[in-house]
Design an enzyme around this catalytic site. Structure first.
Site, PDB file in Angstrom:
ATOM      1  N   ARG A   1       2.164  15.584  17.349  1.00  0.00           N
ATOM      2  CA  ARG A   1       3.070  15.878  18.463  1.00  0.00           C
ATOM      3  C   ARG A   1       2.700  17.224  19.082  1.00  0.00           C
ATOM      4  O   ARG A   1       2.644  18.239  18.392  1.00  0.00           O
ATOM      5  CB  ARG A   1       4.516  15.893  17.978  1.00  0.00           C
ATOM      6  CG  ARG A   1       5.492  15.856  19.108  1.00  0.00           C
ATOM      7  CD  ARG A   1       6.849  15.409  18.627  1.00  0.00           C
ATOM      8  NE  ARG A   1       6.859  14.033  18.162  1.00  0.00           N
ATOM      9  CZ  ARG A   1       7.753  13.541  17.323  1.00  0.00           C
ATOM     10  NH1 ARG A   1       8.693  14.310  16.829  1.00  0.00           N
ATOM     11  NH2 ARG A   1       7.710  12.268  16.964  1.00  0.00           N
TER      12      ARG A   1
ATOM     13  N   SER B   1      15.133   3.065  27.021  1.00  0.00           N
ATOM     14  CA  SER B   1      16.027   3.885  26.197  1.00  0.00           C
ATOM     15  C   SER B   1      16.291   5.255  26.820  1.00  0.00           C
ATOM     16  O   SER B   1      17.252   5.938  26.479  1.00  0.00           O
ATOM     17  CB  SER B   1      15.382   4.097  24.821  1.00  0.00           C
ATOM     18  OG  SER B   1      14.115   4.738  24.955  1.00  0.00           O
TER      19      SER B   1
ATOM     20  N   LYS C   1       7.927  -1.993  11.223  1.00  0.00           N
ATOM     21  CA  LYS C   1       7.024  -2.349  12.331  1.00  0.00           C
ATOM     22  C   LYS C   1       6.131  -3.535  11.943  1.00  0.00           C
ATOM     23  O   LYS C   1       5.819  -4.390  12.784  1.00  0.00           O
ATOM     24  CB  LYS C   1       6.172  -1.140  12.725  1.00  0.00           C
ATOM     25  CG  LYS C   1       5.580  -1.236  14.111  1.00  0.00           C
ATOM     26  CD  LYS C   1       5.164   0.127  14.619  1.00  0.00           C
ATOM     27  CE  LYS C   1       4.517   0.064  15.972  1.00  0.00           C
ATOM     28  NZ  LYS C   1       4.274   1.368  16.559  1.00  0.00           N
TER      29      LYS C   1
ATOM     30  N   GLU D   1      -2.024   8.575  17.011  1.00  0.00           N
ATOM     31  CA  GLU D   1      -1.248   8.640  18.253  1.00  0.00           C
ATOM     32  C   GLU D   1      -0.845  10.085  18.512  1.00  0.00           C
ATOM     33  O   GLU D   1      -0.222  10.721  17.666  1.00  0.00           O
ATOM     34  CB  GLU D   1       0.002   7.760  18.161  1.00  0.00           C
ATOM     35  CG  GLU D   1       0.753   7.747  19.486  1.00  0.00           C
ATOM     36  CD  GLU D   1       1.981   6.866  19.464  1.00  0.00           C
ATOM     37  OE1 GLU D   1       1.898   5.725  19.929  1.00  0.00           O
ATOM     38  OE2 GLU D   1       3.017   7.326  18.948  1.00  0.00           O
TER      39      GLU D   1
ATOM     40  N   ARG E   1       2.740  14.090  11.558  1.00  0.00           N
ATOM     41  CA  ARG E   1       3.362  13.401  10.423  1.00  0.00           C
ATOM     42  C   ARG E   1       2.634  12.081  10.169  1.00  0.00           C
ATOM     43  O   ARG E   1       2.000  11.519  11.068  1.00  0.00           O
ATOM     44  CB  ARG E   1       4.855  13.146  10.688  1.00  0.00           C
ATOM     45  CG  ARG E   1       5.145  12.216  11.891  1.00  0.00           C
ATOM     46  CD  ARG E   1       5.384  10.787  11.446  1.00  0.00           C
ATOM     47  NE  ARG E   1       5.582   9.825  12.525  1.00  0.00           N
ATOM     48  CZ  ARG E   1       4.664   9.032  13.009  1.00  0.00           C
ATOM     49  NH1 ARG E   1       3.420   9.126  12.577  1.00  0.00           N
ATOM     50  NH2 ARG E   1       4.927   8.125  13.932  1.00  0.00           N
ATOM     51  N   VAL E   2       2.730  11.635   8.923  1.00  0.00           N
ATOM     52  CA  VAL E   2       2.276  10.277   8.636  1.00  0.00           C
ATOM     53  C   VAL E   2       3.539   9.432   8.671  1.00  0.00           C
ATOM     54  O   VAL E   2       4.576   9.821   8.120  1.00  0.00           O
ATOM     55  CB  VAL E   2       1.591  10.199   7.250  1.00  0.00           C
ATOM     56  CG1 VAL E   2       1.246   8.759   6.903  1.00  0.00           C
ATOM     57  CG2 VAL E   2       0.340  11.061   7.236  1.00  0.00           C
TER      58      VAL E   2
ATOM     59  N   GLU F   1      17.669  10.939  19.495  1.00  0.00           N
ATOM     60  CA  GLU F   1      17.766   9.490  19.685  1.00  0.00           C
ATOM     61  C   GLU F   1      17.140   8.742  18.510  1.00  0.00           C
ATOM     62  O   GLU F   1      17.599   7.669  18.129  1.00  0.00           O
ATOM     63  CB  GLU F   1      17.093   9.113  21.012  1.00  0.00           C
ATOM     64  CG  GLU F   1      17.557   7.788  21.578  1.00  0.00           C
ATOM     65  CD  GLU F   1      16.570   6.666  21.319  1.00  0.00           C
ATOM     66  OE1 GLU F   1      16.857   5.528  21.692  1.00  0.00           O
ATOM     67  OE2 GLU F   1      15.493   6.935  20.726  1.00  0.00           O
TER      68      GLU F   1
HETATM   69  P1  0O2 Z   1       8.383   7.038  13.804  1.00  0.00           P
HETATM   70  O1  0O2 Z   1       9.397   7.183  12.749  1.00  0.00           O
HETATM   71  O2  0O2 Z   1       8.108   8.304  14.543  1.00  0.00           O
HETATM   72  O3  0O2 Z   1       7.161   6.403  13.296  1.00  0.00           O
HETATM   73  P2  0O2 Z   1       7.053   0.140  19.660  1.00  0.00           P
HETATM   74  O4  0O2 Z   1       7.026   0.867  18.327  1.00  0.00           O
HETATM   75  O5  0O2 Z   1       6.714  -1.288  19.576  1.00  0.00           O
HETATM   76  O6  0O2 Z   1       8.321   0.435  20.454  1.00  0.00           O
HETATM   77  P3  0O2 Z   1       4.428   0.885  20.329  1.00  0.00           P
HETATM   78  O7  0O2 Z   1       3.753   0.337  21.528  1.00  0.00           O
HETATM   79  O8  0O2 Z   1       4.002   0.411  19.011  1.00  0.00           O
HETATM   80  O9  0O2 Z   1       5.988   0.774  20.559  1.00  0.00           O
HETATM   81  O10 0O2 Z   1       4.226   2.424  20.274  1.00  0.00           O
HETATM   82  P4  0O2 Z   1       4.851   3.556  21.154  1.00  0.00           P
HETATM   83  O11 0O2 Z   1       5.698   3.063  22.267  1.00  0.00           O
HETATM   84  O12 0O2 Z   1       3.750   4.472  21.475  1.00  0.00           O
HETATM   85  O13 0O2 Z   1       5.857   4.201  20.102  1.00  0.00           O
HETATM   86  C1  0O2 Z   1       5.409   4.800  18.982  1.00  0.00           C
HETATM   87  C2  0O2 Z   1       6.263   6.007  18.687  1.00  0.00           C
HETATM   88  O14 0O2 Z   1       6.695   6.637  19.911  1.00  0.00           O
HETATM   89  C3  0O2 Z   1       7.539   5.719  17.967  1.00  0.00           C
HETATM   90  O15 0O2 Z   1       7.369   5.560  16.598  1.00  0.00           O
HETATM   91  C4  0O2 Z   1       8.366   6.949  18.294  1.00  0.00           C
HETATM   92  O16 0O2 Z   1       7.917   8.083  17.562  1.00  0.00           O
HETATM   93  C5  0O2 Z   1       8.013   7.146  19.745  1.00  0.00           C
HETATM   94  N1  0O2 Z   1       8.931   6.364  20.597  1.00  0.00           N
HETATM   95  C6  0O2 Z   1       8.621   5.318  21.354  1.00  0.00           C
HETATM   96  N2  0O2 Z   1       9.716   4.859  21.988  1.00  0.00           N
HETATM   97  C7  0O2 Z   1      10.732   5.647  21.627  1.00  0.00           C
HETATM   98  C8  0O2 Z   1      12.136   5.679  21.965  1.00  0.00           C
HETATM   99  O17 0O2 Z   1      12.653   4.881  22.738  1.00  0.00           O
HETATM  100  N3  0O2 Z   1      12.886   6.649  21.369  1.00  0.00           N
HETATM  101  C9  0O2 Z   1      12.356   7.558  20.509  1.00  0.00           C
HETATM  102  N4  0O2 Z   1      13.171   8.477  19.985  1.00  0.00           N
HETATM  103  N5  0O2 Z   1      11.038   7.550  20.169  1.00  0.00           N
HETATM  104  C10 0O2 Z   1      10.244   6.604  20.731  1.00  0.00           C
HETATM  105  P5  0O2 Z   1       8.522   4.914  15.710  1.00  0.00           P
HETATM  106  O18 0O2 Z   1       7.931   3.845  14.892  1.00  0.00           O
HETATM  107  O19 0O2 Z   1       9.675   4.496  16.557  1.00  0.00           O
HETATM  108  O20 0O2 Z   1       9.064   6.087  14.892  1.00  0.00           O
END
Ligand code: 0O2
Length: 279
Positions: A78, A115, A56, A140, A46-47, A155
Site C-alpha cells: 500500500r 461501495s 476468495k 498488488e 501485508r500478506v 469500510e
Molecule cells: P484484504 O483483507 O485486504 O485481502 P474482488 O476481491 O473480487 O472484489 P479483485 O478484482 O480480486 O476484487 O481485486 P481488487 O478489486 O483489486 O481488490 C483487492 C483488494 O482491494 C481487496 O482485498 C481490498 O484490500 C481492496 N478493495 C477492493 N474493493 C474494496 C472495497 O470495496 N472496500 C475496501 N475497503 N477495500 C476494497 P480484500 O480481499 O477485500 O481484502
C-alpha cells in the site's frame, strides 16, 4: 486431497512484501535526502490473511494449486500519497523500476467502486530469490490518498463485521463518507503548493542540521574538544534564530573549515594546523 502447506506457500509472498516495502521506502528516503518532495508519503505491506484467501478461493472457485496464477493480491503493498495529484507520480516511480513489471491496472480512482472505494491498483510481477531458486509472483500495489485509505480501512472492518454484506443504512453512511472523502481530497489540492513548500523547507533544515552535526562530530575527533565545543555552541545559537539563510551560511563555513582541516590532515609533511572558529 493432499496436504496443503500454507506456510510454504505464503513465505515467498512475505519475502516479496518485505523486499518491496524496503525498496519503495528507500526511494522515499532518497527523495528526502536530496530535499525533493516525494509523492509517496508512506509504504506498508501485508500478506493476505488465510481466512481472506479462503473466502476468495470459495467465492472465485480457485484451488490451492492455482493460487499463484489466479489470486493476484496475496502479496499487497500500500502506497499512501498526500494528494490525489501525487498518485500518477507515484505510479510513474513504480513503472520506472526495472525489478517490477506492471501487468494490469485497476483504476478505481476515476471509476469508484459501488461501495464508494477509491484507489489505484497495479498488479505487478516481482521475482524473489528463494532456496529453490527464483520465483515470480504477482503483487498488488494499492496507491491512494490518506483520506481514501482512512475510508477503506474503516469500510474493510465493516465488511468483516457484516459478512453477508453491509446493511442498507450502513452502506448509505459509508457512501456519504466516501463523498466527504472526495471533497476533502479536492480541498487538500488547494493547499498542496503551500504544504509542498513547507515540506521542502523542513527537509532542507533536516539535511542541513544532519550535515552540521556530522561535521562537528568529525572535527571533534581530529581537533581538541574546546574548539569543537565552541563550534557546537555557535551552531545552537544560530539554530535558535530559525533563519534558514543563517543556518546555510554556518553550514557552508563549517564545510570550508572541515575541508581545510581534511587537506591539512592528509598533508603529512606539514605541521597539523590548529583549527580556529572565528565568531
Ligand atoms: P484484504 O483483507 O485486504 O485481502 P474482488 O476481491 O473480487 O472484489 P479483485 O478484482 O480480486 O476484487 O481485486 P481488487 O478489486 O483489486 O481488490 C483487492 C483488494 O482491494 C481487496 O482485498 C481490498 O484490500 C481492496 N478493495 C477492493 N474493493 C474494496 C472495497 O470495496 N472496500 C475496501 N475497503 N477495500 C476494497 P480484500 O480481499 O477485500 O481484502
Amino acid at each position: 486431497m493432499k496436504i496443503q502447506l500454507w506456510r510454504e506457500k505464503l513465505d515467498p509472498y512475505a519475502q516479496a512484501v518485505s523486499e518491496l516495502v524496503i525498496k519503495l521506502d528507500n526511494t522515499r528516503t532518497e527523495y528526502r535526502r536530496k530535499g525533493i518532495y516525494c509523492p509517496i508519503e508512506s509504504v506498508s505491506g501485508r500478506v493476505k490473511e488465510i481466512p481472506s484467501i479462503l473466502d476468495k478461493m470459495i467465492r472465485k472457485n480457485i484451488s490451492f494449486d492455482t493460487l499463484e496464477a489466479e489470486m493476484e493480491d496475496i502479496a499487497g503493498i500500500r502506497v499512501i500519497c498526500q494528494f490525489i495529484e501525487d498518485i500518477p507520480a507515484a505510479v510513474e516511480i513504480i513503472r520506472k523500476r526495472t525489478d517490477i513489471e506492471v501487468v494490469q491496472v485497476k483504476d478505481y480512482l476515476n471509476t469508484k467502486k459501488e461501495s464508494g472505494y477509491r484507489s489505484f491498483h497495479l498488479v505487478v510481477r516481482y521475482t524473489v530469490n528463494t532456496m529453490e531458486g527464483p520465483k515470480e509472483l504477482p503483487v498488488e500495489i494499492q496507491i491512494r490518498t490518506m483520506a481514501m485509505d482512512t475510508w477503506a480501512t474503516s469500510e474493510h472492518f465493516l465488511q468483516y463485521k457484516y459478512k453477508g454484506g453491509l446493511p442498507a443504512n450502513v452502506r448509505e453512511k459509508m457512501a456519504a463518507l466516501s463523498r466527504a472523502t472526495d471533497q476533502l481530497d479536492e480541498e487538500m489540492m488547494n493547499v498542496r503548493r503551500d504544504i509542498m513548500d513547507a515540506e521542502i523547507n523542513s527537509l532542507l533544515e533536516i539535511n542541513l542540521v544532519r550535515d552540521i552535526v556530522t561535521e562537528i562530530e568529525n572535527l571533534y575527533r581530529v581537533q581538541n574538544e574546546r574548539e569543537a565545543m565552541k563550534i557546537q555552541n555557535e551552531f545552537y545559537r544560530i539554530y535558535k534564530l530559525h533563519d534558514m539563510n543563517e543556518l546555510q551560511r554556518f553550514h557552508d563555513e563549517l564545510d570550508i573549515l572541515s575541508e581545510d582541516n581534511r587537506s591539512q590532515t592528509v598533508n603529512f609533511d606539514s605541521e597539523p594546523r590548529k583549527f580556529e572558529w572565528h565568531v
